[in-house]
Motif scaffolding. Structure first.
Motif, PDB file in Angstrom:
ATOM      1  N   THR A   1      -6.363  -5.780 -32.650  1.00 25.87           N
ATOM      2  CA  THR A   1      -5.658  -5.079 -31.583  1.00 25.87           C
ATOM      3  C   THR A   1      -5.859  -5.854 -30.289  1.00 25.87           C
ATOM      4  O   THR A   1      -7.004  -6.041 -29.842  1.00 25.87           O
ATOM      5  N   ILE A   2      -4.749  -6.330 -29.718  1.00 24.69           N
ATOM      6  CA  ILE A   2      -4.802  -7.038 -28.455  1.00 24.69           C
ATOM      7  C   ILE A   2      -3.769  -6.420 -27.512  1.00 24.69           C
ATOM      8  O   ILE A   2      -3.002  -5.547 -27.919  1.00 24.69           O
ATOM      9  N   MET A   3      -3.768  -6.877 -26.273  1.00 28.80           N
ATOM     10  CA  MET A   3      -2.887  -6.269 -25.280  1.00 28.80           C
ATOM     11  C   MET A   3      -2.180  -7.340 -24.463  1.00 28.80           C
ATOM     12  O   MET A   3      -2.789  -8.354 -24.108  1.00 28.80           O
ATOM     13  N   MET A   4      -0.908  -7.103 -24.173  1.00 29.20           N
ATOM     14  CA  MET A   4      -0.194  -7.938 -23.210  1.00 29.20           C
ATOM     15  C   MET A   4      -0.332  -7.263 -21.849  1.00 29.20           C
ATOM     16  O   MET A   4       0.419  -6.349 -21.506  1.00 29.20           O
ATOM     17  N   GLY A   5      -1.350  -7.667 -21.113  1.00 28.98           N
ATOM     18  CA  GLY A   5      -1.566  -7.115 -19.784  1.00 28.98           C
ATOM     19  C   GLY A   5      -0.802  -7.905 -18.740  1.00 28.98           C
ATOM     20  O   GLY A   5      -0.131  -8.887 -19.045  1.00 28.98           O
ATOM     21  N   HIS A   6      -0.913  -7.478 -17.492  1.00 29.79           N
ATOM     22  CA  HIS A   6      -0.211  -8.205 -16.436  1.00 29.79           C
ATOM     23  C   HIS A   6      -0.859  -7.949 -15.083  1.00 29.79           C
ATOM     24  O   HIS A   6      -1.932  -7.335 -14.990  1.00 29.79           O
ATOM     25  N   MET A   7      -0.225  -8.453 -14.056  1.00 33.65           N
ATOM     26  CA  MET A   7      -0.743  -8.345 -12.702  1.00 33.65           C
ATOM     27  C   MET A   7      -1.048  -6.908 -12.308  1.00 33.65           C
ATOM     28  O   MET A   7      -1.984  -6.646 -11.559  1.00 33.65           O
ATOM     29  N   GLY A   8      -0.270  -5.958 -12.819  1.00 30.53           N
ATOM     30  CA  GLY A   8      -0.492  -4.561 -12.495  1.00 30.53           C
ATOM     31  C   GLY A   8      -1.698  -3.976 -13.196  1.00 30.53           C
ATOM     32  O   GLY A   8      -2.629  -3.480 -12.560  1.00 30.53           O
ATOM     33  N   THR A   9      -1.709  -4.038 -14.514  1.00 31.57           N
ATOM     34  CA  THR A   9      -2.779  -3.406 -15.290  1.00 31.57           C
ATOM     35  C   THR A   9      -4.139  -4.042 -15.042  1.00 31.57           C
ATOM     36  O   THR A   9      -5.162  -3.374 -15.104  1.00 31.57           O
ATOM     37  N   HIS A  10      -4.164  -5.355 -14.772  1.00 35.51           N
ATOM     38  CA  HIS A  10      -5.432  -6.058 -14.630  1.00 35.51           C
ATOM     39  C   HIS A  10      -5.646  -6.617 -13.227  1.00 35.51           C
ATOM     40  O   HIS A  10      -6.380  -7.597 -13.045  1.00 35.51           O
ATOM     41  N   GLY A  11      -4.991  -5.987 -12.243  1.00 37.04           N
ATOM     42  CA  GLY A  11      -5.167  -6.417 -10.865  1.00 37.04           C
ATOM     43  C   GLY A  11      -4.888  -5.289  -9.906  1.00 37.04           C
ATOM     44  O   GLY A  11      -5.787  -4.628  -9.390  1.00 37.04           O
ATOM     45  N   ALA A  12      -3.609  -5.038  -9.656  1.00 36.67           N
ATOM     46  CA  ALA A  12      -3.204  -4.073  -8.630  1.00 36.67           C
ATOM     47  C   ALA A  12      -3.637  -2.649  -8.944  1.00 36.67           C
ATOM     48  O   ALA A  12      -4.014  -1.894  -8.039  1.00 36.67           O
ATOM     49  N   ALA A  13      -3.579  -2.248 -10.219  1.00 41.97           N
ATOM     50  CA  ALA A  13      -3.915  -0.867 -10.578  1.00 41.97           C
ATOM     51  C   ALA A  13      -5.358  -0.538 -10.232  1.00 41.97           C
ATOM     52  O   ALA A  13      -5.672   0.553  -9.738  1.00 41.97           O
ATOM     53  N   VAL A  14      -6.246  -1.480 -10.485  1.00 47.78           N
ATOM     54  CA  VAL A  14      -7.665  -1.251 -10.201  1.00 47.78           C
ATOM     55  C   VAL A  14      -7.931  -1.307  -8.698  1.00 47.78           C
ATOM     56  O   VAL A  14      -8.773  -0.571  -8.175  1.00 47.78           O
ATOM     57  N   ALA A  15      -7.193  -2.166  -8.000  1.00 45.78           N
ATOM     58  CA  ALA A  15      -7.325  -2.220  -6.543  1.00 45.78           C
ATOM     59  C   ALA A  15      -6.865  -0.907  -5.920  1.00 45.78           C
ATOM     60  O   ALA A  15      -7.444  -0.418  -4.946  1.00 45.78           O
ATOM     61  N   LEU A  16      -5.819  -0.312  -6.489  1.00 43.98           N
ATOM     62  CA  LEU A  16      -5.285   0.946  -5.984  1.00 43.98           C
ATOM     63  C   LEU A  16      -6.214   2.114  -6.291  1.00 43.98           C
ATOM     64  O   LEU A  16      -6.411   3.001  -5.465  1.00 43.98           O
ATOM     65  N   ASN A  17      -6.795   2.091  -7.494  1.00 45.10           N
ATOM     66  CA  ASN A  17      -7.621   3.214  -7.934  1.00 45.10           C
ATOM     67  C   ASN A  17      -8.847   2.700  -8.687  1.00 45.10           C
ATOM     68  O   ASN A  17      -8.790   2.486  -9.902  1.00 45.10           O
ATOM     69  N   PRO A  18      -9.965   2.484  -8.000  1.00 44.95           N
ATOM     70  CA  PRO A  18     -11.172   1.960  -8.649  1.00 44.95           C
ATOM     71  C   PRO A  18     -11.712   2.857  -9.752  1.00 44.95           C
ATOM     72  O   PRO A  18     -12.501   2.409 -10.584  1.00 44.95           O
ATOM     73  N   THR A  19     -11.299   4.130  -9.787  1.00 40.32           N
ATOM     74  CA  THR A  19     -11.777   5.050 -10.824  1.00 40.32           C
ATOM     75  C   THR A  19     -10.758   5.180 -11.950  1.00 40.32           C
ATOM     76  O   THR A  19     -10.719   6.193 -12.643  1.00 40.32           O
ATOM     77  N   VAL A  20      -9.934   4.165 -12.145  1.00 42.45           N
ATOM     78  CA  VAL A  20      -8.853   4.235 -13.118  1.00 42.45           C
ATOM     79  C   VAL A  20      -9.353   4.418 -14.555  1.00 42.45           C
ATOM     80  O   VAL A  20      -8.631   4.881 -15.423  1.00 42.45           O
TER      81      VAL A  20
ATOM     82  N   VAL B   1       3.435  -3.671 -11.722  1.00 45.01           N
ATOM     83  CA  VAL B   1       3.971  -4.806 -10.977  1.00 45.01           C
ATOM     84  C   VAL B   1       5.076  -4.355 -10.032  1.00 45.01           C
ATOM     85  O   VAL B   1       5.108  -4.732  -8.850  1.00 45.01           O
ATOM     86  N   SER B   2       5.991  -3.530 -10.544  1.00 48.36           N
ATOM     87  CA  SER B   2       7.108  -3.075  -9.724  1.00 48.36           C
ATOM     88  C   SER B   2       6.623  -2.246  -8.539  1.00 48.36           C
ATOM     89  O   SER B   2       7.186  -2.324  -7.434  1.00 48.36           O
ATOM     90  N   PHE B   3       5.591  -1.461  -8.745  1.00 46.26           N
ATOM     91  CA  PHE B   3       5.044  -0.650  -7.663  1.00 46.26           C
ATOM     92  C   PHE B   3       4.338  -1.518  -6.634  1.00 46.26           C
ATOM     93  O   PHE B   3       4.597  -1.422  -5.417  1.00 46.26           O
ATOM     94  N   ALA B   4       3.439  -2.394  -7.096  1.00 44.67           N
ATOM     95  CA  ALA B   4       2.625  -3.191  -6.172  1.00 44.67           C
ATOM     96  C   ALA B   4       3.472  -4.156  -5.355  1.00 44.67           C
ATOM     97  O   ALA B   4       3.270  -4.301  -4.139  1.00 44.67           O
ATOM     98  N   THR B   5       4.415  -4.821  -5.998  1.00 41.09           N
ATOM     99  CA  THR B   5       5.216  -5.809  -5.271  1.00 41.09           C
ATOM    100  C   THR B   5       6.134  -5.150  -4.249  1.00 41.09           C
ATOM    101  O   THR B   5       6.309  -5.661  -3.140  1.00 41.09           O
ATOM    102  N   CYS B   6       6.708  -4.000  -4.600  1.00 45.67           N
ATOM    103  CA  CYS B   6       7.539  -3.291  -3.624  1.00 45.67           C
ATOM    104  C   CYS B   6       6.684  -2.640  -2.543  1.00 45.67           C
ATOM    105  O   CYS B   6       7.138  -2.473  -1.405  1.00 45.67           O
ATOM    106  N   LEU B   7       5.458  -2.272  -2.883  1.00 44.98           N
ATOM    107  CA  LEU B   7       4.546  -1.757  -1.869  1.00 44.98           C
ATOM    108  C   LEU B   7       4.282  -2.837  -0.823  1.00 44.98           C
ATOM    109  O   LEU B   7       4.254  -2.567   0.382  1.00 44.98           O
ATOM    110  N   LEU B   8       4.093  -4.071  -1.276  1.00 46.51           N
ATOM    111  CA  LEU B   8       3.921  -5.191  -0.367  1.00 46.51           C
ATOM    112  C   LEU B   8       5.161  -5.387   0.502  1.00 46.51           C
ATOM    113  O   LEU B   8       5.065  -5.536   1.721  1.00 46.51           O
ATOM    114  N   PHE B   9       6.336  -5.350  -0.125  1.00 49.60           N
ATOM    115  CA  PHE B   9       7.593  -5.494   0.606  1.00 49.60           C
ATOM    116  C   PHE B   9       7.731  -4.399   1.660  1.00 49.60           C
ATOM    117  O   PHE B   9       8.032  -4.671   2.832  1.00 49.60           O
ATOM    118  N   ASN B  10       7.488  -3.147   1.264  1.00 52.02           N
ATOM    119  CA  ASN B  10       7.612  -2.020   2.199  1.00 52.02           C
ATOM    120  C   ASN B  10       6.632  -2.142   3.367  1.00 52.02           C
ATOM    121  O   ASN B  10       6.962  -1.802   4.504  1.00 52.02           O
TER     122      ASN B  10
END
Length: 294
Positions: free
Chosen positions: A56-75, A131-140
């Motif tokens: 069992t492996i995972m295709m993670g990305h910038m959101g799951t392994h970066g921005a999500a934890v920055a947004l919510n350290p208790t994720v 990714v879609s949330f974090a990148t648009c958050l940056l844009f906003n």
């Protein structure tokens, strides 16, 4: 392979292309399981809790392994401590996308419309920390916009809402947006890259469009649960590398606008450094903006 969003989104598309070749190399069928919810973190927690045997492996990305934890350290997980990095698969340029009939013809007009519109425009995303949330958050945050944020179970469903005109705009990776732009179903006002994409040569860079500060790139990478044996990580990394070096696989990924990392950029060590740097990068962005939605 656990994919943290619905079928048809950019991470799902990349996963299906890469696993096709990896399966042949490993002599083992790889089944894609789309696990949606909470901006990809539901899938990450499931992958973290899986048996660390390489099956069992995972295709993670910038959101799951970066921005999500920055947004919510208790994720509920730590990308640095609860996973074994296998390797980066692709980099993905990000685009600013708007519904076809929105009355703006370039980024400057869109920003003015977004700021001045009496009723908040709607921004689609695939969950907090995606990714879609974090990148648009940056844009906003750059343009000081405050849209009504609408969550979907992946950017695939969000894209369908944008095409139908039910959503005003979103930020998405080029892999799933390019076909819709080419078909004239949506508009794109900028790509957040230093240069234009060969597959979308008419879309200006953010700097060319007048928003130089909006520079961001998404990425997709493979992870295994913590304590997966090093020999298995090596085997999986080798299969990933063979896939990325395969001419047909490369062609498929490049035609989607992906950026394929070189040999040095797809090692477990390189992925570890990337994950750590991404958490630091997104911390001030996610903590400086009040998240609103409906």
């Amino acid at each position: 392979m656990i994919v943290p969003f619905a079928a048809g989104g950019p991470t799902d598309i990349v996963a299906r292309i890469v696993t096709g070749h990896m399966a042949a190399t490993l002599g083992q069928q790889i089944i894609i399981e789309n696990v949606v919810g909470s901006g990809g973190t539901t899938a990450a927690i499931r992958a973290m809790r899986s048996t660390p045997d390489g099956y069992t492996i995972m295709m993670g990305h910038m959101g799951t392994h970066g921005a999500a934890v920055a947004l919510n350290p208790t994720v509920g997980y730590s990308p640095s401590h609860d996973f074994e990095p296998i390797g980066m698969a692709v980099g993905m340029p990000v685009l600013i996308l708007v519904r076809k009939k929105l009355p703006a013809e370039n980024l400057t007009e869109f920003i003015a419309y977004l700021r001045d519109h009496a009723f908040p425009l709607t921004m689609a995303h695939a969950g907090l920390g995606s990714v879609s949330f974090a990148t648009c958050l940056l844009f906003n945050s750059i343009i000081d916009a405050h849209p009504a944020m609408v969550a979907f179970q992946g950017t695939g469903p969000a894209m369908q809402a944008l095409i139908a005109g039910r959503i005003d705009y979103m930020c998405d990776q080029i892999v799933s947006a390019a076909p819709q732009i080419g078909a004239g179903m949506i508009k794109s006002f900028a790509i957040a890259s230093p240069q234009r994409s060969p597959i979308l040569p008419d879309v200006p860079t953010a700097a060319e469009a007048g928003l130089e500060a909006f520079q961001v790139s998404a990425w997709n990478a493979l992870f295994a649960p913590k304590r997966t044996p090093p020999t298995i990580i090596t085997q999986l990394n080798d299969a990933l590398g063979q896939a990325l070096d395969d001419p047909l696989t490369r062609k498929q990924l490049l035609e989607l606008g992906s950026e394929i990392p070189g040999t040095d950029g797809r090692t477990p060590g390189a992925l570890t450094n990337l994950v750590n740097s991404e958490i630091v990068k997104w911390m001030p962005v996610t903590h400086s903006v009040t998240v609103t939605g409906r």
